[in-house]
Design a protein around this motif. Structure first.
Motif, mmCIF file in Angstrom:
data_model
loop_
_atom_site.group_PDB
_atom_site.id
_atom_site.type_symbol
_atom_site.label_atom_id
_atom_site.label_comp_id
_atom_site.label_asym_id
_atom_site.label_seq_id
_atom_site.Cartn_x
_atom_site.Cartn_y
_atom_site.Cartn_z
ATOM 1 N N GLY A 110 0.810 -1.207 0.000
ATOM 2 C CA GLY A 110 0.000 0.000 0.000
ATOM 3 C C GLY A 110 0.843 1.256 0.000
ATOM 4 O O GLY A 110 0.548 2.230 -0.701
ATOM 5 N N GLN A 111 1.928 1.219 0.779
ATOM 6 C CA GLN A 111 2.829 2.368 0.828
ATOM 7 C C GLN A 111 3.528 2.582 -0.503
ATOM 8 O O GLN A 111 3.798 3.726 -0.895
ATOM 9 C CB GLN A 111 3.853 2.156 1.945
ATOM 10 N N GLN A 112 3.810 1.487 -1.218
ATOM 11 C CA GLN A 112 4.484 1.614 -2.505
ATOM 12 C C GLN A 112 3.563 2.251 -3.550
ATOM 13 O O GLN A 112 4.012 3.038 -4.386
ATOM 14 C CB GLN A 112 4.974 0.244 -2.982
ATOM 15 N N ILE A 113 2.270 1.916 -3.499
ATOM 16 C CA ILE A 113 1.315 2.568 -4.406
ATOM 17 C C ILE A 113 1.172 4.037 -4.031
ATOM 18 O O ILE A 113 1.189 4.930 -4.892
ATOM 19 C CB ILE A 113 -0.058 1.863 -4.345
ATOM 20 N N GLU A 114 1.061 4.293 -2.743
ATOM 21 C CA GLU A 114 0.852 5.652 -2.243
ATOM 22 C C GLU A 114 2.040 6.568 -2.558
ATOM 23 O O GLU A 114 1.885 7.781 -2.726
ATOM 24 C CB GLU A 114 0.625 5.583 -0.735
ATOM 25 N N GLU A 115 3.213 5.977 -2.653
ATOM 26 C CA GLU A 115 4.431 6.751 -2.921
ATOM 27 C C GLU A 115 4.326 7.513 -4.240
ATOM 28 O O GLU A 115 4.851 8.625 -4.386
ATOM 29 C CB GLU A 115 5.637 5.804 -2.942
ATOM 30 N N VAL A 116 3.635 6.924 -5.235
ATOM 31 C CA VAL A 116 3.457 7.591 -6.528
ATOM 32 C C VAL A 116 2.694 8.900 -6.335
ATOM 33 O O VAL A 116 3.054 9.943 -6.898
ATOM 34 C CB VAL A 116 2.713 6.669 -7.523
ATOM 35 N N LEU A 117 1.643 8.850 -5.531
ATOM 36 C CA LEU A 117 0.859 10.056 -5.259
ATOM 37 C C LEU A 117 1.670 11.080 -4.473
ATOM 38 O O LEU A 117 1.538 12.294 -4.677
ATOM 39 C CB LEU A 117 -0.398 9.681 -4.475
ATOM 40 N N SER A 121 1.667 14.401 -6.671
ATOM 41 C CA SER A 121 0.450 15.154 -6.364
ATOM 42 C C SER A 121 0.651 15.917 -5.064
ATOM 43 O O SER A 121 1.612 15.673 -4.327
ATOM 44 C CB SER A 121 -0.754 14.203 -6.241
ATOM 45 N N ASP A 122 -0.261 16.833 -4.771
ATOM 46 C CA ASP A 122 -0.199 17.590 -3.519
ATOM 47 C C ASP A 122 -1.294 17.146 -2.556
ATOM 48 O O ASP A 122 -1.726 17.908 -1.681
ATOM 49 C CB ASP A 122 -0.308 19.092 -3.798
ATOM 50 N N MET A 123 -1.752 15.901 -2.686
ATOM 51 C CA MET A 123 -2.805 15.367 -1.830
ATOM 52 C C MET A 123 -2.296 15.183 -0.399
ATOM 53 O O MET A 123 -1.105 14.914 -0.181
ATOM 54 C CB MET A 123 -3.306 14.021 -2.376
ATOM 55 N N SER A 124 -3.191 15.279 0.561
ATOM 56 C CA SER A 124 -2.829 15.025 1.957
ATOM 57 C C SER A 124 -2.626 13.530 2.172
ATOM 58 O O SER A 124 -3.041 12.707 1.342
ATOM 59 C CB SER A 124 -3.936 15.522 2.879
ATOM 60 N N GLN A 125 -2.019 13.177 3.306
ATOM 61 C CA GLN A 125 -1.750 11.775 3.580
ATOM 62 C C GLN A 125 -3.045 10.954 3.626
ATOM 63 O O GLN A 125 -3.118 9.844 3.097
ATOM 64 C CB GLN A 125 -0.990 11.628 4.900
ATOM 65 N N GLY A 126 -4.079 11.521 4.269
ATOM 66 C CA GLY A 126 -5.355 10.814 4.347
ATOM 67 C C GLY A 126 -5.986 10.618 2.983
ATOM 68 O O GLY A 126 -6.524 9.547 2.686
ATOM 69 N N LEU A 133 -6.631 2.952 -1.552
ATOM 70 C CA LEU A 133 -7.581 1.880 -1.266
ATOM 71 C C LEU A 133 -8.637 1.780 -2.352
ATOM 72 O O LEU A 133 -9.053 0.671 -2.733
ATOM 73 C CB LEU A 133 -8.235 2.125 0.101
ATOM 74 N N GLU A 134 -9.086 2.922 -2.892
ATOM 75 C CA GLU A 134 -10.053 2.902 -3.991
ATOM 76 C C GLU A 134 -9.474 2.226 -5.219
ATOM 77 O O GLU A 134 -10.164 1.451 -5.904
ATOM 78 C CB GLU A 134 -10.476 4.337 -4.332
ATOM 79 N N MET A 135 -8.200 2.503 -5.525
ATOM 80 C CA MET A 135 -7.570 1.879 -6.689
ATOM 81 C C MET A 135 -7.380 0.381 -6.460
ATOM 82 O O MET A 135 -7.551 -0.423 -7.390
ATOM 83 C CB MET A 135 -6.233 2.552 -6.990
ATOM 84 N N MET A 136 -7.040 -0.022 -5.235
ATOM 85 C CA MET A 136 -6.895 -1.450 -4.936
ATOM 86 C C MET A 136 -8.229 -2.172 -5.094
ATOM 87 O O MET A 136 -8.272 -3.317 -5.557
ATOM 88 C CB MET A 136 -6.326 -1.629 -3.524
#
Length: 553
Positions: A110-117, A121-126, A133-136
């Protein structure tokens, strides 16, 4: 403005930039939004190099000496490293063949997918976690909260590939490059991944450049097909036109090499002499512990099989079905928990390894990856003669026999002094077969021996095994997840699921008229099952007298 998303014009890639050593020679290719183009060819044809050049990931030893690659009209070849990083996330992305080499083994997926964002991107951690999770969920992973916290080694091959797809699509790129993403997967998992890619293309309008050597996959997913050979484009056609009317001998040979799911006639070398029999063979892992009993995994349960002289028994099923466990128990590479393994009149299941040595001449194994089973630091001749030398054969006699065996498997006897890395994958598998034959075995176990090979090389190795069986009367135990391969080489087929045998009988009966839902599902998931590739037509257009595989409609 062009309506093409990806445009490749006159692409030439050369070793060290030398025009005399071109590995891609004037490739032209274009893909529209929402289109799937398959790039097809054998190993060394330049498929993956084209993908790497498009992503700006070519190794330094290879250089683009001419041509253009444009994504949405923007030139990739002259883009700065920073701009390339941005393009790789927002405009194009890539799924590699082996996710275990592309995923970080010590980071949660999950962290590896999130790393791309996090980087793009400038999205917050939440917000990043919610999007991950939506993409998974979009790639149909179960229990996404648990999956998010898992490490790569805790997932199956199909789940790891879904993680790679989620990572590739998290920024919603317009172009997805898939480099052999289903080659090593079971037919059911492969069907799921292909369905997922189609679904994402339809929902998001993603264009797909799909690289494969499997014409069955091509028939399932492609809109257009470009065929490569040694860096040159042989032909480009719409998929049905190519399957019906291939324009070059090379394409026709590729199509004819696809294993048919119509079972072969019985082997002419067959007899009623039993060379191998198992009785209630079981293998259980775990179940022990000093304080608390651990979880038991029954990898094989009450397996009963019979292999006769000159016949081939195929064991098919998904990963985790127990196929390889049975093969390794029979070879005594692992010890069975209970049951009998009768080789001739002897039960080898209970023999000590010291007593087993004298019997090992009778049964030999060929593994999936010959590069891992051949010593890279030893000449192949030394690998072939090792067994005979251990049984008292003189070095001169063993070497002469090794040269004969190399010629028997289609390699020159003069190659005996070469090292494994000096051969292609198919040639290395031939060396592994020669090494097994050096012991004059009665039983040959082939554990996924052709699953990683190009379709044409696969056909050559299967023909070789059939020829050797006819010459020497070998009993072959053939482990595979490819039902087309099973139909081409097997006399009997045993279907396994979660360690149990659920169907067993003649290949024509099991594959042509399956009784169990699981077997039917395996057959229905096989890519290209509707096509008679050798005759360039769908099975629905074959003459009424022609045999067709089960569930082809």
């Amino acid at each position: 403005m062009s309506d093409q998303l990806l445009e490749i014009e006159n692409l030439r890639i050369a070793l060290d930039g030398n025009p005399d050593q071109q590995v891609v020679k004037g490739l032209n290719l274009s893909i529209r939004p929402g289109q799937t183009t398959c790039l097809v060819g054998e190993s060394g044809s330049g498929k993956s190099l084209t993908a790497l050049a498009t992503m700006g990931l070519l190794p330094k030893v290879l250089q683009t000496i001419e041509g253009s690659i444009k994504i949405k009209g923007e030139e990739v070849l002259t883009a700065s490293p920073g701009r390339l990083r941005t393009l790789r996330a927002t405009a194009m992305s890539m799924i590699f063949q082996e996710p275990m080499t592309a995923l970080n083994p010590v980071a949660r997926v999950g962290q590896q997918i999130e790393e791309v964002l996090e980087f793009h991107s400038d999205m917050s951690q939440g917000a990043r976690k919610k999007r991950t999770l939506e993409m998974m969920e979009a790639v149909h992973l179960p229990d996404v909260e648990k999956m998010y916290r898992s490490f790569p080694h805790q997932l199956s091959g199909g789940q790891r590939q879904r993680i790679m797809i989620a990572m590739a699509l998290i920024m919603r790129p317009q172009l997805l490059i898939a480099d052999e993403p289903t080659t090593a997967l079971d037919v059911t998992t492969q069907a799921q991944i292909l369905s997922l890619i189609r679904e994402l293309r339809e929902q998001q309008g993603t264009a797909v450049l799909f690289i494969t050597h499997d014409m069955g996959v091509v028939s399932e997913i492609a809109d257009d097909v470009t065929v490569l050979k040694l860096g040159e484009v042989m032909e480009t056609q719409q998929v049905e036109q190519l399957l019906r009317h291939p324009q070059t001998d090379y394409t026709r040979d590729l199509l004819r090499s696809v294993p048919s799911q119509v079972p072969r006639p019985p082997s002419p070398a067959a007899s009623d002499e039993v060379v191998l029999r198992t009785e209630d063979l079981c293998k259980t892992y775990g179940g022990t512990g000093l304080i608390r009993k651990g979880r038991e995994v029954r990898a094989a349960q009450d397996v009963n099989l019979t292999l006769t002289h000159g016949r081939t028994l195929g064991i098919v099923g998904e990963s985790g079905s127990g196929k390889s466990t049975v093969a390794r128990c029979i070879m005594r590479l692992i010890d069975p928990t209970s049951g009998k393994i009768m080789v001739g009149d002897e039960d080898i299941a209970v023999m000590k390894q010291s007593d087993l040595k004298a019997r090992r001449k009778k049964f030999q194994i060929v593994f999936q990856d010959p590069m891992r089973s051949l010593n890279p630091r030893r000449e192949i001749g030394e690998s072939i003669i090792e067994g005979p030398l251990n049984f008292g054969v003189s070095r001169a006699e063993a070497m002469e026999r090794a040269r004969d065996l190399l010629e028997l498997v289609g390699l020159p006897g003069s190659a005996i002094d070469r090292f494994p890395h000096q051969f292609s994958g198919g040639q290395r598998q031939r060396v592994a077969i020669a090494r097994a034959l050096a012991m004059d075995p009665d039983i040959l176990v082939a554990d996924e021996a052709v699953s990683a090979l190009d379709v044409s090389v696969q056909a050559q190795v299967l023909d070789l095994l059939a020829d050797l069986q006819e010459r020497f009367g070998l009993g072959i135990l053939f482990i595979t997840h490819d039902l087309g391969v099973a139909a081409q080489i097997c006399d009997e087929v045993m279907v396994m699921q979660t360690g149990k045998v659920i169907e067993y009988g003649p290949a024509g009966e099991v594959l042509g008229n399956p009784k169990q839902d699981y077997t039917k599902a395996l057959i229905a998931a096989a890519p290209g099952r509707h096509w008679d590739f050798a005759n360039f037509r769908p099975f629905s257009e074959a003459p009424a007298s022609a045999a067709t595989p089960a569930n082809q409609s």
